[in-house]
Write a protein that holds these residues in place. Structure first.
Motif, PDB file in Angstrom:
ATOM      1  N   CYS A  12       3.821 -12.328  14.615  1.00  0.00           N
ATOM      2  CA  CYS A  12       3.163 -11.096  14.183  1.00  0.00           C
ATOM      3  C   CYS A  12       3.979 -10.413  13.098  1.00  0.00           C
ATOM      4  O   CYS A  12       3.431  -9.882  12.132  1.00  0.00           O
ATOM      5  CB  CYS A  12       2.983 -10.148  15.367  1.00  0.00           C
ATOM      6  SG  CYS A  12       1.895 -10.778  16.644  1.00  0.00           S
ATOM      7  N   LEU A  13       5.307 -10.417  13.249  1.00  0.00           N
ATOM      8  CA  LEU A  13       6.157  -9.835  12.225  1.00  0.00           C
ATOM      9  C   LEU A  13       5.996 -10.576  10.912  1.00  0.00           C
ATOM     10  O   LEU A  13       5.871  -9.983   9.842  1.00  0.00           O
ATOM     11  CB  LEU A  13       7.627  -9.886  12.669  1.00  0.00           C
ATOM     12  CG  LEU A  13       8.010  -9.052  13.886  1.00  0.00           C
ATOM     13  CD1 LEU A  13       9.440  -9.367  14.274  1.00  0.00           C
ATOM     14  CD2 LEU A  13       7.837  -7.591  13.626  1.00  0.00           C
ATOM     15  N   ALA A  14       5.966 -11.897  10.980  1.00  0.00           N
ATOM     16  CA  ALA A  14       5.841 -12.688   9.765  1.00  0.00           C
ATOM     17  C   ALA A  14       4.516 -12.446   9.080  1.00  0.00           C
ATOM     18  O   ALA A  14       4.415 -12.464   7.853  1.00  0.00           O
ATOM     19  CB  ALA A  14       5.999 -14.169  10.100  1.00  0.00           C
ATOM     20  N   ALA A  15       3.487 -12.196   9.854  1.00  0.00           N
ATOM     21  CA  ALA A  15       2.149 -12.048   9.293  1.00  0.00           C
ATOM     22  C   ALA A  15       1.990 -10.805   8.442  1.00  0.00           C
ATOM     23  O   ALA A  15       1.100 -10.737   7.600  1.00  0.00           O
ATOM     24  CB  ALA A  15       1.114 -12.029  10.413  1.00  0.00           C
ATOM     25  N   VAL A  16       2.849  -9.804   8.648  1.00  0.00           N
ATOM     26  CA  VAL A  16       2.699  -8.574   7.877  1.00  0.00           C
ATOM     27  C   VAL A  16       3.856  -8.366   6.902  1.00  0.00           C
ATOM     28  O   VAL A  16       4.037  -7.293   6.367  1.00  0.00           O
ATOM     29  CB  VAL A  16       2.596  -7.346   8.815  1.00  0.00           C
ATOM     30  CG1 VAL A  16       1.386  -7.449   9.674  1.00  0.00           C
ATOM     31  CG2 VAL A  16       3.850  -7.173   9.658  1.00  0.00           C
ATOM     32  N   MET A 313       5.406  -0.781  13.386  1.00  0.00           N
ATOM     33  CA  MET A 313       5.725  -1.834  12.438  1.00  0.00           C
ATOM     34  C   MET A 313       4.848  -1.757  11.195  1.00  0.00           C
ATOM     35  O   MET A 313       5.157  -2.319  10.151  1.00  0.00           O
ATOM     36  CB  MET A 313       5.535  -3.194  13.112  1.00  0.00           C
ATOM     37  CG  MET A 313       5.925  -4.391  12.301  1.00  0.00           C
ATOM     38  SD  MET A 313       5.792  -5.907  13.261  1.00  0.00           S
ATOM     39  CE  MET A 313       4.012  -5.999  13.498  1.00  0.00           C
ATOM     40  N   GLY A 314       3.724  -1.047  11.298  1.00  0.00           N
ATOM     41  CA  GLY A 314       2.782  -0.968  10.188  1.00  0.00           C
ATOM     42  C   GLY A 314       1.589  -1.869  10.427  1.00  0.00           C
ATOM     43  O   GLY A 314       1.508  -2.601  11.410  1.00  0.00           O
ATOM     44  N   GLY A 320      -6.833  -9.926   0.918  1.00  0.00           N
ATOM     45  CA  GLY A 320      -6.459  -9.662  -0.460  1.00  0.00           C
ATOM     46  C   GLY A 320      -5.666  -8.391  -0.656  1.00  0.00           C
ATOM     47  O   GLY A 320      -5.376  -8.011  -1.787  1.00  0.00           O
ATOM     48  N   GLY A 321      -5.298  -7.717   0.419  1.00  0.00           N
ATOM     49  CA  GLY A 321      -4.586  -6.454   0.301  1.00  0.00           C
ATOM     50  C   GLY A 321      -3.121  -6.582   0.657  1.00  0.00           C
ATOM     51  O   GLY A 321      -2.610  -7.662   0.912  1.00  0.00           O
ATOM     52  N   ALA A 322      -2.442  -5.451   0.648  1.00  0.00           N
ATOM     53  CA  ALA A 322      -1.018  -5.413   0.954  1.00  0.00           C
ATOM     54  C   ALA A 322      -0.796  -4.806   2.331  1.00  0.00           C
ATOM     55  O   ALA A 322      -1.558  -3.960   2.783  1.00  0.00           O
ATOM     56  CB  ALA A 322      -0.275  -4.595  -0.094  1.00  0.00           C
ATOM     57  N   ALA A 323       0.255  -5.265   3.004  1.00  0.00           N
ATOM     58  CA  ALA A 323       0.601  -4.706   4.297  1.00  0.00           C
ATOM     59  C   ALA A 323       1.074  -3.268   4.139  1.00  0.00           C
ATOM     60  O   ALA A 323       1.736  -2.924   3.162  1.00  0.00           O
ATOM     61  CB  ALA A 323       1.688  -5.548   4.947  1.00  0.00           C
ATOM     62  N   LYS A 324       0.723  -2.425   5.108  1.00  0.00           N
ATOM     63  CA  LYS A 324       1.190  -1.044   5.097  1.00  0.00           C
ATOM     64  C   LYS A 324       2.569  -0.976   5.739  1.00  0.00           C
ATOM     65  O   LYS A 324       2.860  -1.702   6.684  1.00  0.00           O
ATOM     66  CB  LYS A 324       0.201  -0.153   5.839  1.00  0.00           C
ATOM     67  CG  LYS A 324      -1.163  -0.068   5.166  1.00  0.00           C
ATOM     68  CD  LYS A 324      -2.108   0.833   5.935  1.00  0.00           C
ATOM     69  CE  LYS A 324      -3.473   0.892   5.261  1.00  0.00           C
ATOM     70  NZ  LYS A 324      -4.427   1.757   6.004  1.00  0.00           N
ATOM     71  N   MET A 349       8.604  -4.171   8.422  1.00  0.00           N
ATOM     72  CA  MET A 349       8.871  -5.049   9.552  1.00  0.00           C
ATOM     73  C   MET A 349       9.983  -4.463  10.424  1.00  0.00           C
ATOM     74  O   MET A 349      10.958  -5.119  10.778  1.00  0.00           O
ATOM     75  CB  MET A 349       9.243  -6.453   9.107  1.00  0.00           C
ATOM     76  CG  MET A 349       8.049  -7.359   8.904  1.00  0.00           C
ATOM     77  SD  MET A 349       6.692  -6.595   7.992  1.00  0.00           S
ATOM     78  CE  MET A 349       7.391  -6.435   6.370  1.00  0.00           C
ATOM     79  N   ALA A 350       9.828  -3.178  10.758  1.00  0.00           N
ATOM     80  CA  ALA A 350      10.816  -2.471  11.571  1.00  0.00           C
ATOM     81  C   ALA A 350      10.671  -2.910  13.020  1.00  0.00           C
ATOM     82  O   ALA A 350       9.600  -2.779  13.609  1.00  0.00           O
ATOM     83  CB  ALA A 350      10.616  -0.964  11.437  1.00  0.00           C
ATOM     84  N   THR A 351      11.734  -3.415  13.611  1.00  0.00           N
ATOM     85  CA  THR A 351      11.646  -4.079  14.911  1.00  0.00           C
ATOM     86  C   THR A 351      12.323  -3.347  16.056  1.00  0.00           C
ATOM     87  O   THR A 351      12.121  -3.709  17.220  1.00  0.00           O
ATOM     88  CB  THR A 351      12.255  -5.486  14.807  1.00  0.00           C
ATOM     89  OG1 THR A 351      13.545  -5.387  14.181  1.00  0.00           O
ATOM     90  CG2 THR A 351      11.369  -6.397  13.965  1.00  0.00           C
TER      91      THR A 351
END
Length: 380
Positions: A12-16, A313-314, A320-324, A349-351
């Protein structure tokens, strides 16, 4: 419960990951003012949990970079090759001095460090440390990484009198009992039954552990078997104009014991906007949803003034967009009012997080990638 499982939290972290954008306010009241966000440490390997001691010392659990093997190819959706190595560590910041005080802890990772599993939380225990290890594994899969991987997915001692001893094996507990009764799907690209411990907190003479892979809360004590305290149900989201609710798996993450004696647990909520909740749990009573409508919570902490702080984590990137970016929220434990703590959009990606004596907030930032991690200090 559904017949599928949420992929491991590292995935999940990698995905964003990977994109920095301007801060987007959450559903609560946006905080005003100029944020003070300072990098305290850099070059961390998949930082996870943050612990602030009474003297101001800060500990960070680093999941590590895996190693040379044994290696296996994951059977989950990512089909990633991962290898074992003793590269997990505990990083310490004490005044002007900082560096790794514990090394050679078990770690499993892909080569890029985007799905690392290893130390995720740490506390001081006597003259040593008590370390919680992530896993995203079941017992059979763990065995493929060899005998040195036996502490993956466990709560264990490092240093001191009890060095090397395991208090609880969360992987074994989930594999043997499967408390939520979810049947893992079969076939290529499907996520198998697995445990992925994330945080733990003292509960009298016991410990309570959140398992983000198994969607449950586990109680354990030295010399006694692990016990399933609670299975977290899905959250339900209703899109405008839709009759049927959309389900999001809980994926419990941060846990703290409040000043009222209750335990508060946050959720990742399947990475779906607004799906994450914070639960209030009083042992012996039915758990209650304390706050809802949040997004991708990875940790909780107390601010020392009767308030709860939640780390988001956002949101994942849309088509097509950017992660928040991630965000910090302060929640009044009496009124449940929520306000955002300004961070200037610098959390990615604050954990994990911890709060110091003066209210300063330490955040494990950039939680994916070998050497990409940071410890930042936020002055609210």
């Amino acid at each position: 419960m559904s017949r599928s499982r949420m992929p491991r939290i590292a995935a999940c972290l990698a995905a964003v990951g990977g994109v920095t954008v301007a801060l987007v306010p959450g559903s609560g009241q946006a905080a005003q003012g100029t944020p003070t966000v300072r990098v305290v440490a850099e070059g961390l390997n998949s930082p996870r949990g943050v612990t602030v001691l009474g003297d101001g010392t800060v500990l960070v659990a680093e999941a590590g970079t895996g190693g040379r093997g044994p290696c296996t190819k994951s059977t989950g959706a990512s089909e990633t090759r991962k290898c074992f190595g003793n590269t997990g560590s505990i990083y310490r910041v004490r005044g002007k001095h900082q560096g790794r005080v514990v090394r050679n802890l078990p770690s499993i990772s892909d080569p890029a460090g985007r799905e690392a599993a290893g130390p995720v939380d740490v506390v001081v225990s006597g003259d040593g440390y008590l370390v919680l290890s992530g896993a995203a594994l079941n017992s059979a899969k763990r065995a493929q990484f060899g005998a040195q991987a036996r502490r993956m997915g466990t709560l264990y001692h490092v240093g001191g009198r009890w060095h090397g001893s395991v208090i609880a094996d969360l992987v074994e507990h989930e594999t043997r009992l499967n408390p939520d009764g979810v049947l893992p799907p079969t076939g290529p690209g499907k996520e198998p039954l697995h445990s992925n411990p994330w945080r733990f907190v003292a509960a009298g003479g016991d410990w309570l552990v959140t398992d983000a892979g198994a969607n449950d809360l586990i109680r354990t004590a030295r010399g006694g078997p692990a016990h399933t305290e609670l299975v977290f149900p899905h959250s339900e989201l209703r899109a405008r104009g839709s009759r049927a609710p959309e389900l999001a798996e809980s994926v419990p993450t941060g846990i703290v014991r409040g000043p009222d004696g209750a335990y508060y647990v946050g959720e990742l909520g399947g990475r779906k906007p607004g799906a994450a909740r914070i639960w209030r749990i009083v042992p012996g009573h039915r758990p209650q949803v304390f706050v809802s409508g949040m997004t991708s919570l990875t940790d909780l902490a107390l601010d020392g003034r009767g308030g709860l702080v939640a780390l988001s984590m956002g949101e994942a990137a849309g088509s097509g967009g950017a992660a928040k970016p991630g965000a910090l929220y302060r929640i009044d434990l009496k009124t449940r009012a929520r306000s955002e703590i300004p961070t200037g959009g610098r959390l990615r990606m604050a954990t994990g997080m911890g709060i110091g004596r003066e209210g300063e907030i330490y955040v494990a930032n950039n939680g994916i990638g070998n050497g990409a991690g940071q410890l930042v200090r936020v002055e609210p």
